[in-house]
Each structure stands twice: as C-alpha cells, then as structure tokens.
Motif scaffolding. Structure first.
Motif, short mmCIF file in Angstrom:
data_model
loop_
_atom_site.label_atom_id
_atom_site.label_comp_id
_atom_site.label_asym_id
_atom_site.label_seq_id
_atom_site.Cartn_x
_atom_site.Cartn_y
_atom_site.Cartn_z
N GLY A 1 -16.61 -2.87 1.03
CA GLY A 1 -16.74 -1.52 0.50
C GLY A 1 -15.83 -0.54 1.20
N VAL A 2 -15.76 -0.63 2.53
CA VAL A 2 -14.87 0.25 3.30
C VAL A 2 -13.41 -0.03 2.95
N ALA A 3 -13.05 -1.31 2.89
CA ALA A 3 -11.68 -1.68 2.57
C ALA A 3 -11.28 -1.23 1.17
N THR A 4 -12.21 -1.35 0.23
CA THR A 4 -11.93 -0.96 -1.15
C THR A 4 -11.73 0.55 -1.26
N LYS A 5 -12.60 1.32 -0.61
CA LYS A 5 -12.47 2.78 -0.65
C LYS A 5 -11.17 3.22 0.04
N THR A 6 -10.82 2.55 1.12
CA THR A 6 -9.58 2.88 1.82
C THR A 6 -8.36 2.59 0.95
N ARG A 7 -8.37 1.43 0.28
CA ARG A 7 -7.24 1.08 -0.58
C ARG A 7 -7.07 2.10 -1.70
N ARG B 1 -18.78 0.14 14.50
CA ARG B 1 -17.47 0.79 14.48
C ARG B 1 -16.31 -0.19 14.50
N ALA B 2 -16.38 -1.20 15.35
CA ALA B 2 -15.25 -2.13 15.47
C ALA B 2 -14.96 -2.80 14.13
N LEU B 3 -16.00 -3.22 13.43
CA LEU B 3 -15.79 -3.90 12.15
C LEU B 3 -15.39 -2.92 11.05
N GLU B 4 -15.97 -1.73 11.05
CA GLU B 4 -15.61 -0.76 10.01
C GLU B 4 -14.17 -0.28 10.17
N LYS B 5 -13.72 -0.12 11.40
CA LYS B 5 -12.33 0.28 11.59
C LYS B 5 -11.38 -0.88 11.25
N TYR B 6 -11.81 -2.10 11.47
CA TYR B 6 -11.04 -3.26 11.00
C TYR B 6 -10.93 -3.22 9.48
N ALA B 7 -12.02 -2.86 8.81
CA ALA B 7 -12.01 -2.79 7.35
C ALA B 7 -11.05 -1.71 6.84
N VAL B 8 -10.97 -0.59 7.56
CA VAL B 8 -10.01 0.46 7.19
C VAL B 8 -8.60 -0.09 7.27
N ARG B 9 -8.28 -0.80 8.34
CA ARG B 9 -6.94 -1.39 8.47
C ARG B 9 -6.69 -2.41 7.37
N THR B 10 -7.71 -3.18 7.04
CA THR B 10 -7.58 -4.18 5.98
C THR B 10 -7.28 -3.51 4.64
N GLY B 11 -7.84 -2.33 4.42
CA GLY B 11 -7.60 -1.59 3.18
C GLY B 11 -6.28 -0.87 3.15
N GLY B 12 -5.53 -0.90 4.25
CA GLY B 12 -4.21 -0.27 4.28
C GLY B 12 -4.18 1.06 5.01
N GLY B 13 -5.32 1.48 5.57
CA GLY B 13 -5.36 2.71 6.34
C GLY B 13 -5.03 2.47 7.80
N THR B 14 -5.11 3.53 8.58
CA THR B 14 -4.81 3.47 10.01
C THR B 14 -5.98 4.06 10.78
#
Length: 280
Positions: A108-114, A138-151
C-alpha cells in the motif's frame, strides 16, 4: 534481500499473533500435512514486502518454500500470482496473517508512493516521506517508500536537524535556533528550518540554513519563494501535500515534496493467500 530492522519487526509481529500457539491450526490440521498455495493480487498494485514474508516463513519453519514470480517494485494487476508457497500446512497457516498484513501494508505504501512519483514525472522535484509512520514499523515503511520510487527524509530525530515552529519558539527565533544548531552540528549534519512566510524565509536564508521547508504555502507563494532562494538552499514543499496537485507544486521549482500521507494514510492493498485444492 536484507532490510535493516526487518527481523525485530517480524519477531514482534509473530509473537503478537501466535502467543503460546495457533490453537485453531494445531487442533484441526495434522502435523504431517503438506500444502501448497498462491499469493494473489486482488487489485492493481506495486508489490513490496517479499523479503519480509520470506523471513516470516523462515522463522516459522525453514521447510516452507516460497517461489516469487515478481520482484519488489513490480507493478501487478488484479488476479496476478505474486508467489507460490509449499510446505508443512501448520506452518503456512500460522504465518499467513502476519505475512499478509506486512505484504499488504508495505504494498500500500509503495503503491501510493508510485502514484505520487508518477504525478511529478518530467520535473526536477523529488518525493520524500516523513516521520509520520506506524510506531515500530518505520524501517519497513521507509523501505516501501523507496520501493515505490520515493526518497527517504530523515529516518529519526538522530540523523537530521529539522527546526520547526515549536523549536523556533523555544529557541527564541529562527536565527537563534539555526546558530545554536550550527554550533552543535558536525559538518555532515544538515540543518533544515520550517518557514511560513517571506519574512521568515529571508531570516532563514541570512542564517544560512541548508534546507528551507515551505510550510503550507500556496503554489504561487512557493514559486516566489523559490525565486527568492535562488539556489542558496534546497527548498521543500510541505503541508497536506497528499491533497495537493503535485504537478503544480513540482513546477514551482521546489527540490523536495514531503508527503506524510505516504505512510500515515496509505491503505493496505488487497492480497490473499489461497491454498490449492489438494493436500498431500
């Protein structure tokens, strides 16, 4: 793939769910039973969390084997099979909810970030997250942001100085707060300050802030602020950015767009684990 912090989060999640034992599975499924199944996307999404569910099942029973058909960061459609799984039925069932909770949340986090990254395509702005994460995740959610293409913005209070309105009040003003921070910080620690108007912006520039957060400014004011800064500091757009037209924000020339909603408001994607119609 190793994700820092993954082990602690998974062990805590398993302890929370299993407790002294999965009484439903233990009481209904013989220990010798072997099952297989599929992780299926029930909607279009960006996959994130495959190393996490791998670790969930490694922790429960190393005999469980997962075959991933996609990678983290891949886009899948409704009905696509994300992975297959086979092994002792008891272990698969016991880890099912923890594995799905983590996979659904991170996807969900990765999808919203993308989605946010796609909105600003063609501009020079970068989508970044915030510390508005699920406590302990936090560690996993921030990983998901990176996976979605965010920083990632700063990870915690320890790796970046971000002077906000309450810090300014407590320190006695923007200049005093930045001077205090400069005296405290080593040469690798950047100093960011939040401003709400052009007067504060000028003060932050004069005090030589490294990054200036333009908080809750209109698009037109952000564009004017970027002109005033003229590259003397990085600029960050902030304040309910999840509700804004991100393309318009990016076109003001800001360097960063921080979006708390990437992590605090992303919904879990719909993914299921379905057993095949046989057991051996």
């Amino acid at each position: 793939m190793y994700i820092p912090g993954m082990e602690e989060i998974v062990h805590l999640a398993l302890k929370e769910d299993i407790g002294n034992g999965d009484v439903t599975t233990l009481s209904t499924v013989p220990s010798e039973n072997i099952s297989s199944g599929k992780f299926i996307a029930k909607e279009n999404l960006i996959v994130c969390g495959l190393p996490v569910i791998q670790y969930v099942y490694e922790t429960i029973d190393s005999r469980i084997k997962i075959n991933f058909l996609v990678n983290d960061g891949d886009s899948v459609s409704k009905g696509d099979i994300i992975a297959t799984i086979e092994g002792p039925s008891q272990g698969i069932l016991t880890g099912e909810r923890t594995a799905l909770n983590l996979l659904q949340r991170l996807s969900g986090v990765a999808t919203k970030t993308r989605e946010a990254v796609n909105q600003i395509e063609g501009t020079n702005a970068v989508i970044v997250d915030t510390r508005k994460t699920t406590p302990g995740m936090r560690a996993l959610e921030k990983y998901a942001v990176r996976t979605g293409g965010g920083t990632n913005h700063r990870i915690g209070l320890y790796d970046g100085i971000l002077i906000k309105d309450n810090h300014i009040q407590a320190a006695g003003g923007i200049t005093q707060a930045i001077n205090n921070a400069r005296a405290y910080a080593h040469h690798l620690l950047k100093i960011e300050v939040e401003v709400e108007n052009f007067i504060q912006l000028e003060e932050a520039l004069n005090a030589k802030a490294d990054i200036i957060m333009l908080d809750n400014m209109s698009v037109s004011h952000m564009a004017e602020a970027v002109k005033i800064v003229r590259g003397r500091a990085l600029t960050e757009a902030s304040g309910n950015m999840g509700e804004k037209n991100l393309k318009e924000v990016a076109e003001t020339g800001v360097d960063l767009i921080s979006i708390g909603a990437l992590t605090h408001s992303s919904r879990a994607m719909d993914i299921s684990l379905k057993f095949n119609a046989y057991s051996k």
